[in-house]
Design an enzyme around this catalytic site. Structure first.
Site, PDB file in Angstrom:
ATOM      1  N   LEU A 158      23.420 -25.853  16.750  1.00 21.06           N
ATOM      2  CA  LEU A 158      24.390 -24.755  16.792  1.00 21.06           C
ATOM      3  C   LEU A 158      25.840 -25.236  16.806  1.00 21.06           C
ATOM      4  O   LEU A 158      26.167 -26.251  17.417  1.00 21.06           O
ATOM      5  CB  LEU A 158      24.109 -23.910  18.032  1.00 21.06           C
ATOM      6  CG  LEU A 158      22.683 -23.358  18.129  1.00 21.06           C
ATOM      7  CD1 LEU A 158      22.503 -22.587  19.435  1.00 21.06           C
ATOM      8  CD2 LEU A 158      22.344 -22.481  16.938  1.00 21.06           C
ATOM      9  N   HIS A 159      26.691 -24.487  16.138  1.00 21.28           N
ATOM     10  CA  HIS A 159      28.125 -24.751  16.128  1.00 21.28           C
ATOM     11  C   HIS A 159      28.862 -23.443  16.398  1.00 21.28           C
ATOM     12  O   HIS A 159      28.242 -22.401  16.634  1.00 21.28           O
ATOM     13  CB  HIS A 159      28.553 -25.387  14.805  1.00 21.28           C
ATOM     14  CG  HIS A 159      28.073 -24.616  13.595  1.00 21.28           C
ATOM     15  ND1 HIS A 159      28.541 -23.359  13.289  1.00 21.28           N
ATOM     16  CD2 HIS A 159      27.154 -24.932  12.636  1.00 21.28           C
ATOM     17  CE1 HIS A 159      27.947 -22.931  12.180  1.00 21.28           C
ATOM     18  NE2 HIS A 159      27.090 -23.864  11.770  1.00 21.28           N
ATOM     19  N   GLU A 160      30.183 -23.517  16.356  1.00 23.86           N
ATOM     20  CA  GLU A 160      31.007 -22.359  16.712  1.00 23.86           C
ATOM     21  C   GLU A 160      30.708 -21.145  15.816  1.00 23.86           C
ATOM     22  O   GLU A 160      30.848 -20.000  16.255  1.00 23.86           O
ATOM     23  CB  GLU A 160      32.495 -22.759  16.624  1.00 23.86           C
ATOM     24  CG  GLU A 160      33.485 -21.759  17.169  1.00 23.86           C
ATOM     25  CD  GLU A 160      33.160 -21.264  18.578  1.00 23.86           C
ATOM     26  OE1 GLU A 160      33.286 -20.043  18.790  1.00 23.86           O
ATOM     27  OE2 GLU A 160      32.754 -22.077  19.437  1.00 23.86           O
ATOM     28  N   ARG A 181      24.994 -28.767   8.606  1.00 26.82           N
ATOM     29  CA  ARG A 181      24.893 -29.943   7.726  1.00 26.82           C
ATOM     30  C   ARG A 181      26.206 -30.735   7.638  1.00 26.82           C
ATOM     31  O   ARG A 181      26.189 -31.849   7.122  1.00 26.82           O
ATOM     32  CB  ARG A 181      24.451 -29.522   6.319  1.00 26.82           C
ATOM     33  CG  ARG A 181      22.981 -29.083   6.220  1.00 26.82           C
ATOM     34  CD  ARG A 181      22.620 -28.773   4.774  1.00 26.82           C
ATOM     35  NE  ARG A 181      21.190 -28.555   4.554  1.00 26.82           N
ATOM     36  CZ  ARG A 181      20.619 -27.354   4.424  1.00 26.82           C
ATOM     37  NH1 ARG A 181      21.359 -26.260   4.503  1.00 26.82           N
ATOM     38  NH2 ARG A 181      19.325 -27.251   4.209  1.00 26.82           N
ATOM     39  N   GLN A 222      11.476 -22.284   3.261  1.00 24.05           N
ATOM     40  CA  GLN A 222      12.642 -22.135   2.388  1.00 24.05           C
ATOM     41  C   GLN A 222      13.111 -23.465   1.796  1.00 24.05           C
ATOM     42  O   GLN A 222      14.129 -23.504   1.102  1.00 24.05           O
ATOM     43  CB  GLN A 222      13.779 -21.437   3.128  1.00 24.05           C
ATOM     44  CG  GLN A 222      14.447 -22.265   4.209  1.00 24.05           C
ATOM     45  CD  GLN A 222      15.314 -21.414   5.120  1.00 24.05           C
ATOM     46  OE1 GLN A 222      14.860 -20.441   5.713  1.00 24.05           O
ATOM     47  NE2 GLN A 222      16.595 -21.752   5.221  1.00 24.05           N
ATOM     48  N   GLN A 268      22.483 -14.856   0.683  1.00 25.52           N
ATOM     49  CA  GLN A 268      21.417 -14.614   1.655  1.00 25.52           C
ATOM     50  C   GLN A 268      21.642 -13.298   2.398  1.00 25.52           C
ATOM     51  O   GLN A 268      20.722 -12.501   2.590  1.00 25.52           O
ATOM     52  CB  GLN A 268      21.377 -15.777   2.650  1.00 25.52           C
ATOM     53  CG  GLN A 268      20.488 -15.561   3.850  1.00 25.52           C
ATOM     54  CD  GLN A 268      20.509 -16.771   4.774  1.00 25.52           C
ATOM     55  OE1 GLN A 268      19.866 -17.774   4.512  1.00 25.52           O
ATOM     56  NE2 GLN A 268      21.257 -16.686   5.863  1.00 25.52           N
ATOM     57  N   LYS A 284      28.328 -14.546   6.798  1.00 28.92           N
ATOM     58  CA  LYS A 284      28.661 -14.366   5.382  1.00 28.92           C
ATOM     59  C   LYS A 284      28.918 -15.701   4.679  1.00 28.92           C
ATOM     60  O   LYS A 284      29.161 -15.709   3.477  1.00 28.92           O
ATOM     61  CB  LYS A 284      29.881 -13.463   5.242  1.00 28.92           C
ATOM     62  CG  LYS A 284      29.594 -12.013   5.585  1.00 28.92           C
ATOM     63  CD  LYS A 284      30.762 -11.147   5.137  1.00 28.92           C
ATOM     64  CE  LYS A 284      30.701  -9.779   5.772  1.00 28.92           C
ATOM     65  NZ  LYS A 284      31.951  -9.034   5.540  1.00 28.92           N
ATOM     66  N   LYS A 285      28.915 -16.814   5.432  1.00 31.86           N
ATOM     67  CA  LYS A 285      28.971 -18.109   4.762  1.00 31.86           C
ATOM     68  C   LYS A 285      27.842 -18.176   3.738  1.00 31.86           C
ATOM     69  O   LYS A 285      28.030 -18.669   2.634  1.00 31.86           O
ATOM     70  CB  LYS A 285      28.836 -19.243   5.777  1.00 31.86           C
ATOM     71  CG  LYS A 285      28.693 -20.604   5.118  1.00 31.86           C
ATOM     72  CD  LYS A 285      28.785 -21.736   6.106  1.00 31.86           C
ATOM     73  CE  LYS A 285      27.506 -21.936   6.895  1.00 31.86           C
ATOM     74  NZ  LYS A 285      26.330 -22.291   6.058  1.00 31.86           N
ATOM     75  N   HIS A 333      27.715 -20.204  14.731  1.00 29.72           N
ATOM     76  CA  HIS A 333      26.578 -19.525  15.367  1.00 29.72           C
ATOM     77  C   HIS A 333      27.040 -18.752  16.603  1.00 29.72           C
ATOM     78  O   HIS A 333      26.593 -17.621  16.844  1.00 29.72           O
ATOM     79  CB  HIS A 333      25.520 -20.544  15.815  1.00 29.72           C
ATOM     80  CG  HIS A 333      24.858 -21.293  14.691  1.00 29.72           C
ATOM     81  ND1 HIS A 333      25.066 -22.627  14.474  1.00 29.72           N
ATOM     82  CD2 HIS A 333      23.991 -20.876  13.739  1.00 29.72           C
ATOM     83  CE1 HIS A 333      24.336 -23.023  13.432  1.00 29.72           C
ATOM     84  NE2 HIS A 333      23.681 -21.980  12.956  1.00 29.72           N
TER      85      HIS A 333
END
Lengths: 291, 291
Positions: free
Chosen positions: B41-43, B227, B69, B193, B188-189, B45
């Site tokens: 997790l990062h900011e 990533r 996936q 999806q 929305k990054k 998330h």
């Protein structure tokens, strides 16, 4: 006199009804069984409804001729229907709490899905943003999501009905999401369909228990089907040959003196002799296999 | 000190927890928001989690690296993970009621789906009947149900990641059916999806409201991603060129002096000049289209 079932035509109303009845204030949570049908009800359907009552506190019957499972060459336009007669039968059989008869379940109006319809009404995306669409979305806002059960949809009936099983799986998922049943009853007359629904429920983790209910037959052995009404006098004998052939196959299998291939040939012979046209005759993987 | 979120690993327990908390006796029904993640997790998330709290009474974060996936050539094996760090961050951010970290969601043991697992335990089909399988079913009892969003899954990222979107749609449906949220938050990054999930929810009538949440960027403009940890020093500049190119494209579009093609060329140029390799550069259907 039995209470008349509530007739519900709108999907948001259907879900609200289901939630209200399942979680009625001050009462213990009640379970709900769904019996999905395409209407023109016969004794086979009524047996599913009686089965449903054994599994749940509430019973909902859906009547919806699903266009998603008919290919253009099939009989969507001529599929028999008689809503008034169906509602009368459902009142008479008793114990049906609601009948869900929706309009077109694939018509989303101008919604492109970004603002969710149904239980929520207020848009959450500014209008100008909702209009921005990738080149991919220029294709329109029609229905495009399909559930594929990739092995079980192939072969048997899938060979001659190319879109049937994806259409069935998809509309059943839609009905599950709208009605939110705990249990759903399917007839084993449509055996491949029943197995495919079980697989879909397992693979997608639907919280629905699937019951397969036994075939109901006419006195002469013909499996009950809404489409039987279209059989002319001579065709009924041809149709009956299926049951006759399967009964012979079962006897031969239990007798243990025939190979799979011989039993299959027997089925083909019996149906062909009666003038029937065979789409497929296949042996099960493990049942009735003899030396 | 914030209350520690409950860590749940089993899907039946997850659904039971959700139902217990949403329908707690003597209390009004509580709404539940799901934030599906693949962990590390990062900011970005954490911003989804803060958003979730604005929409619902209860927040569940799922952490599951979904094998469905990834194609064999992709980075499933090396996808970064740090469950202990994730749980610490989720405690610190506060307001997370449960974390769902399941094992393999595609492992159904020996179940062939005919007897439904999960909320129901008792088998309903006699053993000898459950064993009878059509020749089709001899293929095994592995996962075979996939949701295809047939237009939106094509093109853009779908071109280079052939199974990605069917895998995403399918695991999100599974998570919806297990966690039973009222709201789910997506970043929305992953724009394609997000749109695809909105479309699936509409088409399959899921009772879930989908919220698209804004991109969170590093100080230098790089969109946050699990990533990113794999970017070496030189690669970070290449990655940054994407944001730089999109910002330039936006200015050019708003300026109104460039055609779509010129803007597209500008993007390709800026990224290529920085040493980036372009999978695709496509203009939206209606946004930023000028004379």
């Amino acid at each position: 006199m039995e209470k008349q079932p509530e007739v519900i035509r709108d999907k948001a109303c259907m879900r609200a009804w289901s939630r209200r009845l399942r979680f009625e204030e001050g009462k213990e949570k009640r379970s709900l069984a769904l019996v999905p049908t395409m209407g023109f009800l016969h004794e086979g359907h009524l047996s599913l409804i009686r089965e449903a009552r054994a599994y749940a506190d509430l019973t909902v019957v859906s009547i919806y001729v699903n266009p998603g499972q008919f290919s253009p060459s099939e009989d969507l336009a001529s599929y028999p229907s008689d809503l008034r007669g169906d509602l009368r039968k459902l009142s008479e059989v008793g114990g049906v709490d609601a009948v869900f008869c929706p309009g077109n379940l694939y018509d989303y109006g101008s919604s492109d899905g970004v603002v969710n319809e149904g239980v929520f009404a207020a848009p959450t995306v500014p209008a100008e943003e909702a209009k921005a669409s990738s080149c991919l979305e220029d294709g329109g806002s029609g229905h495009e999501s399909w559930i594929r059960v990739e092995s079980l949809e192939r072969g048997l009936c899938g060979k001659s009905r190319p879109v049937f099983f994806r259409g069935v799986a998809t509309v059943v998922a839609k009905l599950f999401n709208i009605v939110e049943p705990d249990v759903a009853i399917f007839g084993k007359k449509d055996y491949q369909q029943w197995r495919l629904i079980c697989r879909m429920v397992r693979d997608l983790d639907f919280a629905v228990k699937i019951i397969g209910s036994e075939i109901v037959r006419e006195v002469d052995g013909l499996a009950m089907s809404s489409r039987n009404v279209r059989l002319l006098h001579g065709e009924r004998d041809k149709a009956l040959s299926i049951y006759k052939a399967l009964s012979e196959a079962k006897s031969a299998g239990l007798n243990g003196q025939s190979t799979c291939q011989e039993i299959k040939d027997l089925v083909v012979q019996t149906v062909s002799k009666a003038g029937g046209k065979i789409d497929y005759a296949e042996q099960a993987g493990s049942a009735y296999r003899s030396g």
